[in-house]
Write a protein that holds these residues in place. Structure first.
Motif, PDB file in Angstrom:
ATOM      1  N   ASP A 171       1.236 -22.442  33.860  1.00  0.00           N
ATOM      2  CA  ASP A 171       1.439 -21.087  33.654  1.00  0.00           C
ATOM      3  C   ASP A 171       0.828 -20.246  34.888  1.00  0.00           C
ATOM      4  O   ASP A 171      -0.639 -20.141  34.784  1.00  0.00           O
ATOM      5  CB  ASP A 171       0.888 -20.664  32.500  1.00  0.00           C
ATOM      6  N   LYS A 172       1.729 -19.810  35.839  1.00  0.00           N
ATOM      7  CA  LYS A 172       1.137 -19.190  37.067  1.00  0.00           C
ATOM      8  C   LYS A 172       0.634 -17.471  36.782  1.00  0.00           C
ATOM      9  O   LYS A 172       0.171 -16.719  37.811  1.00  0.00           O
ATOM     10  CB  LYS A 172       1.934 -19.329  38.278  1.00  0.00           C
ATOM     11  N   TYR A 173       0.839 -17.069  35.579  1.00  0.00           N
ATOM     12  CA  TYR A 173       0.824 -15.600  35.546  1.00  0.00           C
ATOM     13  C   TYR A 173      -0.627 -15.186  35.465  1.00  0.00           C
ATOM     14  O   TYR A 173      -0.758 -13.922  35.759  1.00  0.00           O
ATOM     15  CB  TYR A 173       1.757 -15.173  34.429  1.00  0.00           C
ATOM     16  N   SER A 174      -1.574 -15.695  35.267  1.00  0.00           N
ATOM     17  CA  SER A 174      -3.068 -15.544  35.309  1.00  0.00           C
ATOM     18  C   SER A 174      -3.463 -15.119  36.421  1.00  0.00           C
ATOM     19  O   SER A 174      -4.167 -14.526  37.074  1.00  0.00           O
ATOM     20  CB  SER A 174      -3.800 -16.518  34.749  1.00  0.00           C
ATOM     21  N   LEU A 175      -2.771 -15.867  37.636  1.00  0.00           N
ATOM     22  CA  LEU A 175      -2.677 -15.579  39.299  1.00  0.00           C
ATOM     23  C   LEU A 175      -2.001 -14.436  39.795  1.00  0.00           C
ATOM     24  O   LEU A 175      -2.159 -13.594  40.433  1.00  0.00           O
ATOM     25  CB  LEU A 175      -2.710 -16.947  39.873  1.00  0.00           C
ATOM     26  N   CYS A 177      -2.698 -16.302  47.055  1.00  0.00           N
ATOM     27  CA  CYS A 177      -1.649 -17.009  45.909  1.00  0.00           C
ATOM     28  C   CYS A 177      -1.179 -18.505  46.367  1.00  0.00           C
ATOM     29  O   CYS A 177      -1.457 -19.390  45.479  1.00  0.00           O
ATOM     30  CB  CYS A 177      -0.329 -16.420  46.054  1.00  0.00           C
ATOM     31  N   THR A 224      -4.184 -15.372  29.395  1.00  0.00           N
ATOM     32  CA  THR A 224      -5.167 -15.435  28.945  1.00  0.00           C
ATOM     33  C   THR A 224      -5.503 -15.956  27.581  1.00  0.00           C
ATOM     34  O   THR A 224      -6.258 -16.963  27.412  1.00  0.00           O
ATOM     35  CB  THR A 224      -6.195 -14.306  29.123  1.00  0.00           C
ATOM     36  N   ALA A 260      -3.899 -22.571  39.049  1.00  0.00           N
ATOM     37  CA  ALA A 260      -3.623 -21.658  38.185  1.00  0.00           C
ATOM     38  C   ALA A 260      -2.859 -22.608  37.054  1.00  0.00           C
ATOM     39  O   ALA A 260      -3.203 -22.121  35.920  1.00  0.00           O
ATOM     40  CB  ALA A 260      -2.557 -20.614  38.541  1.00  0.00           C
ATOM     41  N   LEU A 275      -4.617 -20.767  45.661  1.00  0.00           N
ATOM     42  CA  LEU A 275      -5.051 -20.896  44.042  1.00  0.00           C
ATOM     43  C   LEU A 275      -3.838 -21.378  43.388  1.00  0.00           C
ATOM     44  O   LEU A 275      -3.942 -21.398  42.116  1.00  0.00           O
ATOM     45  CB  LEU A 275      -5.686 -19.686  43.703  1.00  0.00           C
ATOM     46  N   TYR A 276      -2.667 -21.484  43.896  1.00  0.00           N
ATOM     47  CA  TYR A 276      -1.630 -21.982  43.153  1.00  0.00           C
ATOM     48  C   TYR A 276      -1.680 -23.122  42.265  1.00  0.00           C
ATOM     49  O   TYR A 276      -1.259 -23.006  41.081  1.00  0.00           O
ATOM     50  CB  TYR A 276      -0.395 -21.960  44.065  1.00  0.00           C
ATOM     51  N   PHE A 315      -0.626 -11.133  32.032  1.00  0.00           N
ATOM     52  CA  PHE A 315      -2.179 -11.606  32.382  1.00  0.00           C
ATOM     53  C   PHE A 315      -2.872 -11.588  30.820  1.00  0.00           C
ATOM     54  O   PHE A 315      -3.243 -12.593  30.638  1.00  0.00           O
ATOM     55  CB  PHE A 315      -2.785 -10.587  33.215  1.00  0.00           C
ATOM     56  N   LYS A 361      -4.744 -19.712  27.165  1.00  0.00           N
ATOM     57  CA  LYS A 361      -5.701 -20.527  27.753  1.00  0.00           C
ATOM     58  C   LYS A 361      -6.791 -20.698  26.554  1.00  0.00           C
ATOM     59  O   LYS A 361      -7.346 -21.739  26.321  1.00  0.00           O
ATOM     60  CB  LYS A 361      -6.572 -20.164  28.702  1.00  0.00           C
TER      61      LYS A 361
END
Length: 690
Positions: free
Chosen positions: A42-46, A32, A494, A39, A35-36, A490, A497
């Motif tokens: 919006d961090k929820y894909s990670l 986390c 997606t 991301a 890759l924070y 997630f 994006k």
């Protein structure tokens, strides 16, 4: 075989499988952290897959323990109080207005509590402590080295991606680029170093740590100095001073009372000398601390209520207290601050600024959980730290005492840092904090297991199996909820994006690809809603797909059809999150377009009154009022908007409205003629351009 190794043979939690689960779970905060920044905003894909993976590891470990029927599990210090706080938050999530966000927050806190439980029961031996700390220190060194290079060479990038904001790299309010490494906010990276620093200090005095780990710890201390400097984090520097100072005091208390008394004088003295020296010699430190000094002087002269400061933090704190007064006992629910606070924001007048956090953990917890929730959290925190302090002073094993003291320093630094930031709302930081806490309490859990195995604590022995089954059932339910909720998020992230990619495809030759991406995005949004129908962001995403299609469509019937779809999605989103003023703004625009002028204007006024320092909301309301023929109301709205941002469009609208009102007063205004003139003026002056 020494005492530690003999106890290790009795500790079934030291089995390869048990420790394997602990190490796998320890990868979650590292991944986390790495890759924070990549991301994006919006961090929820990670975060979504990582939270689900955390619960899967926890449940797998729990099931393995039940199947083997050999592993003993005990509650680490303050764990039951932690569960009580989570239960309180879960109860609030069932009754609060923004249930989806509350559910996400409670599940993330639950993952941290579960990780603390697992690590405390499996990382009891010093061999595991060495391996975990060695890996964490090496990872932190790599982050620091990357951050230092990145800060000077390519600060606008993070790994292979462009940073989504330039606020900390010389743009926005940052006049100088600040080191953030793989984080977005330098303050949160500063908290990571601040948490690790006390452990680096104590490792230097633990011979059993081995010379490699001790050299690494010493190197970290040296490397952290320039890294801290270029991060320019005031809370990070002050928190590090407190963390190291308290750790040094506790180490001296373990050695001798005379040394403790001596350091009790020297540590504050050297801290003051350091701060004064930095103030006089460091341009960075003076530049960063000057607003704080000015605020303190202002408060002394005028009082906190009459402060003349324009600094974001203290003004937001004062407004946050007003928010807390609205619901003092139970708050507005977990994760509600971002959406609720804006209607209470009066003192800080930043234009187009959204206060997602008060930059004070205590106020944020009080606003979301009420004084009851803050009290529960405070009791849990204090009880756990007191237990660790007592253990560190009484244990025979020096290495265990030093690790416990290092965590107490980490906790003290975090408590100070939390007055000025929201670093514990970062999932990876909270997990690493729980990992370090588990290293401190691991020997305590092992001692308790040994006592039970030897026949002590008979009542605990009777209650323990039931506690394990209940905890296992809770984990199953939490995994089910996390899969449902975070899979929905997630898919939504997606889809967002895809929509952003579609927005960049301009021109007739790209229209087919653009439409395919939008159709794919709508399909993902609908799938997200099948997982969790309370995901209001998915409904909002659907509306954002239809809006540009409606805007650019040339067929009136098609426009109306798309607007109806947009309205239906937005109305569902507003029901699930009634506090989001942006949703009200978009729904008001859509209703107004469909002919519901009264309903549309009401929503636009609600949005403008909530985002009172946002000129776009005022401008949008003024345009709608002008189209509805409410010239005086529109003129008043545009005049307010002009005080926020004096744009050409706002000035043109004001001039035109003043002319129309003057002609009305003179009796020369002709309604039908002015309808034609409005259309002409739109083309000539760009009244609808921002």
């Amino acid at each position: 075989m020494n005492d530690d190794e003999q106890q290790q043979s009795l500790d079934t939690g030291r089995s390869i499988l048990n420790v394997g689960f602990a190490y796998v779970l320890a990868l979650v905060p590292l991944i986390c952290t790495l890759l924070y920044g990549v991301a994006g905003r919006d961090k929820y894909s990670l975060l979504s897959p990582l939270v689900i993976a955390s619960y899967m590891v926890l449940l797998g470990w729990m099931l393995m323990s039940f199947v083997r029927r050999k592993a003993e599990m005990v509650a680490p210090p303050a764990f039951n109080l932690f569960l009580l706080f989570i239960a309180f938050g879960a109860g609030l999530s069932l009754v609060c207005e923004i249930g989806f966000d509350a559910k996400i927050r409670v599940l993330m806190i639950g993952a941290c509590a579960g990780a603390y439980f697992l690590w405390a029961n499996t990382l009891a031996s010093f061999r595991s402590v060495r391996l975990i700390l060695g890996g964490l220190l090496l990872f932190t060194v790599l982050l620091c080295m990357y951050g230092l290079i990145n800060r000077f060479k390519n600060p606008e990038m993070v790994l292979w991606a462009e940073r989504w904001t330039d606020q900390y790299i010389g743009g926005g309010w940052a006049s100088h680029p600040r080191l953030a490494s793989t984080y977005i906010c330098p303050n949160h990276f500063a908290h990571l170093l601040q948490m690790v620093l006390p452990f680096c200090l104590v490792l230097l005095f633990i011979p059993r740590a081995g010379w490699i780990l001790r050299i690494l710890a010493g190197y970290c201390i040296i490397l952290f100095i320039p890294t801290m400097y270029y991060k320019e984090s005031r809370a990070g520097i002050l928190g590090a001073l407190v963390a190291v100072g308290l750790t040094a005091l506790l180490l001296s208390l373990r050695k001798s009372k005379k040394l403790f008394v001596l350091l009790l004088v020297l540590v504050p003295l050297f801290s003051m000398i350091f701060l004064l020296g930095a103030w006089k010699q460091s341009e960075m430190f003076r530049r960063r601390m000057e607003p704080v000094v000015e605020f303190v002087k202002d408060v002394r002269e005028n009082g906190i209520e009459n402060t003349k400061t324009s600094d974001f933090r203290p003004l937001t704190w004062l407004d946050s207290l007003e928010m807390i007064k609205e619901r003092p006992l139970t708050g507005f629910g977990p994760a509600s601050y971002t959406y609720v606070f804006e209607k209470f924001r009066h003192r800080f007048k930043g234009v187009r600024f959204i206060s997602e956090h008060p930059h004070n953990e205590y106020l944020e917890v009080a606003a979301e959980y009420g004084w009851i929730g803050l009290g529960l959290f405070g009791i849990m925190w204090c009880y756990g730290l007191i237990r660790i302090l007592i253990f560190s002073l009484k244990t025979k094993h020096q290495h265990q005492a030093f690790i416990a003291m290092a965590f107490l320093g980490t906790a003290a630094g975090t408590m100070l840092h939390s007055f000025f930031d929201f670093q514990m709302h970062q999932f990876q930081n909270a997990l690493i904090f729980c990992l370090l806490a588990a290293l401190a309490v691991g020997p305590m859990c092992r001692a308790r297991r040994d006592k039970i195995a030897q026949g002590g604590g008979s009542l605990l022995k009777k209650l323990r199996p039931g506690f394990g089954y209940v905890l296992g059932a809770v984990l199953v339910f939490a995994l089910f909820l996390s899969v449902r909720t975070f899979s929905s998020e997630f898919l939504r992230a997606t889809a967002d994006k895809l929509v952003k990619k579609a927005e960049t495809e301009i021109g007739p030759e790209m229209l087919v690809g653009k439409r395919k991406k939008e159709e794919r995005a709508v399909d993902l949004y609908n799938r997200a809603l099948k997982f969790d129908s309370s995901n209001w962001r998915a409904y909002n995403g659907i509306a954002k797909v239809y809006y540009p299609q409606r805007y650019f469509s040339l067929e009136p019937d098609k426009k109306k059809e798309l607007a109806e779809k947009e309205r239906a999605a937005l109305e569902k989103a507003v029901v699930l999150n009634p506090y989001d003023a942006e949703l009200c703004l978009h729904l008001g625009q859509t209703r107004f377009f469909l002919g519901d002028q009264e309903g549309g204007l009401k929503l636009l006024e609600q949005s403008a009154n909530t985002f009172r320092y946002n000129d776009i909301c005022r401008w949008t309301l003024g345009v709608a009022q002008r189209k509805a023929g409410l010239f005086q109301e529109a003129l008043d709205t545009f005049r307010v908007a002009k005080t926020l941002r004096n744009t050409e469009s706002i000035r043109t609208n004001i001039k035109w409205l003043e002319e129309q009102l003057q002609e009305q007063a003179d009796g020369t205004w002709e309604k039908e003629a002015k309808r034609v003139n409005i259309s002409d003026l739109m083309k000539e002056h760009g009244l609808f351009e921002e």
